[in-house]
Each structure stands twice: as C-alpha cells, then as structure tokens.
Design a protein around this motif. Structure first.
Motif, PDB file in Angstrom:
ATOM      1  N   ALA A  70      14.631  -4.795 -14.151  1.00 17.32           N
ATOM      2  CA  ALA A  70      14.361  -6.224 -14.088  1.00 17.32           C
ATOM      3  C   ALA A  70      12.870  -6.474 -14.196  1.00 17.32           C
ATOM      4  O   ALA A  70      12.068  -5.587 -13.937  1.00 17.32           O
ATOM      5  N   SER A  71      12.525  -7.698 -14.582  1.00 20.61           N
ATOM      6  CA  SER A  71      11.117  -8.082 -14.590  1.00 20.61           C
ATOM      7  C   SER A  71      10.994  -9.520 -14.113  1.00 20.61           C
ATOM      8  O   SER A  71      11.882 -10.341 -14.340  1.00 20.61           O
ATOM      9  N   LEU A  72       9.912  -9.796 -13.416  1.00 18.21           N
ATOM     10  CA  LEU A  72       9.626 -11.131 -12.909  1.00 18.21           C
ATOM     11  C   LEU A  72       8.132 -11.365 -13.020  1.00 18.21           C
ATOM     12  O   LEU A  72       7.344 -10.533 -12.575  1.00 18.21           O
ATOM     13  N   SER A  73       7.743 -12.475 -13.634  1.00 16.70           N
ATOM     14  CA  SER A  73       6.326 -12.831 -13.688  1.00 16.70           C
ATOM     15  C   SER A  73       6.150 -14.284 -13.264  1.00 16.70           C
ATOM     16  O   SER A  73       7.059 -15.106 -13.426  1.00 16.70           O
ATOM     17  N   LEU A  74       5.005 -14.570 -12.674  1.00 14.21           N
ATOM     18  CA  LEU A  74       4.656 -15.906 -12.196  1.00 14.21           C
ATOM     19  C   LEU A  74       3.380 -16.351 -12.876  1.00 14.21           C
ATOM     20  O   LEU A  74       2.446 -15.565 -13.021  1.00 14.21           O
ATOM     21  N   HIS A  75       3.323 -17.619 -13.254  1.00 12.15           N
ATOM     22  CA  HIS A  75       2.061 -18.162 -13.759  1.00 12.15           C
ATOM     23  C   HIS A  75       2.075 -19.670 -13.605  1.00 12.15           C
ATOM     24  O   HIS A  75       3.145 -20.277 -13.724  1.00 12.15           O
ATOM     25  N   PRO A  76       0.999 -20.324 -13.285  1.00 11.96           N
ATOM     26  CA  PRO A  76      -0.243 -19.683 -12.836  1.00 11.96           C
ATOM     27  C   PRO A  76      -0.093 -19.179 -11.397  1.00 11.96           C
ATOM     28  O   PRO A  76       0.766 -19.652 -10.664  1.00 11.96           O
ATOM     29  N   ASN A  77      -0.909 -18.250 -11.038  1.00  7.71           N
ATOM     30  CA  ASN A  77      -0.952 -17.750  -9.670  1.00  7.71           C
ATOM     31  C   ASN A  77      -2.396 -17.351  -9.381  1.00  7.71           C
ATOM     32  O   ASN A  77      -2.836 -16.349  -9.935  1.00  7.71           O
ATOM     33  N   PRO A  78      -3.119 -18.133  -8.627  1.00  5.99           N
ATOM     34  CA  PRO A  78      -2.750 -19.222  -7.743  1.00  5.99           C
ATOM     35  C   PRO A  78      -2.242 -20.461  -8.505  1.00  5.99           C
ATOM     36  O   PRO A  78      -2.593 -20.695  -9.649  1.00  5.99           O
ATOM     37  N   ALA A  79      -1.419 -21.245  -7.795  1.00  4.89           N
ATOM     38  CA  ALA A  79      -0.803 -22.438  -8.374  1.00  4.89           C
ATOM     39  C   ALA A  79      -1.108 -23.648  -7.499  1.00  4.89           C
ATOM     40  O   ALA A  79      -1.414 -23.507  -6.322  1.00  4.89           O
ATOM     41  N   LYS A  80      -0.977 -24.844  -8.097  1.00  2.74           N
ATOM     42  CA  LYS A  80      -1.232 -26.078  -7.339  1.00  2.74           C
ATOM     43  C   LYS A  80       0.046 -26.840  -7.039  1.00  2.74           C
ATOM     44  O   LYS A  80       0.426 -26.980  -5.895  1.00  2.74           O
TER      45      LYS A  80
END
Length: 105
Positions: free
Chosen positions: A20-30
């Motif tokens: 599996a893969s998981l990515s977050l963007h943006p991080n930091p986030a508002k």
C-alpha cells in the motif's frame, strides 16, 4: 500519549511499498490536506478507513474512504481543528496499512 507498541505489527516501509501507499500534501496544511492512496491487493467489498488522532490518543475524525483499484484520492478537512500535530492512520478491513504525522498550521 501514544504507546508505540500498538504499531509493532504495522507494515514496515518496505512492506508498504509492495502492499500500500499513502501520501499527504500539503503537509504542513492549513484548511485541508489531500490524500493519495493505493492498495494493490484491492478486492470488491474492501473497506478503507481513515482516522485522525490527537497526540493524546483520542480519535478526532474518522472517515470511510472511497475504495478501489488504482490510485485514489480524498480531501480531509482540517478547518475545525486547532493548530498542532496529529497522527493519521489508514486501514483496510481493520488492518493498519500506513500511518503519517500531519501538521496543521
């Protein structure tokens, strides 16, 4: 506070690359964070769940994610949360697939 032993059976980074893969963007986030995730072993009926924890271990948000083969995306709202650091977990059929730290400004 989190007890690291609760994640002792979580997939390692090398396992995650295959499973599996998981990515977050943006991080930091508002106000929101965009997630992209892939679960190569997807079968119809699989349930994808996302949980957002405070550093005290409380579940602050829980979401059923769209499940499917291939790359999926989801937008997680953060506007109702105070600025801080959070832990995000992603599970499939109750099995932890990935976890990430998320910083909300």
């Amino acid at each position: 506070a989190f007890d690291n032993t609760s994640f002792k059976n979580a997939p390692t980074e090398s396992d995650q690359a295959v499973q599996a893969s998981l990515s977050l963007h943006p991080n930091p986030a508002k106000t929101r964070v965009n997630l992209e995730y892939r679960y190569p072993a997807y079968q119809p009926g699989d349930r994808f769940r996302l949980r957002l924890y405070g550093l005290d271990g409380r579940i602050l948000q829980e979401h059923e994610l769209p499940a499917g083969a291939g790359l999926q995306d989801y937008t997680l709202p953060l506007a109702s949360l105070p600025a801080g650091t959070y832990l995000l977990t992603w599970s499939v059929n109750g099995a932890l697939q990935a976890y990430r730290h998320l910083v909300h400004q």
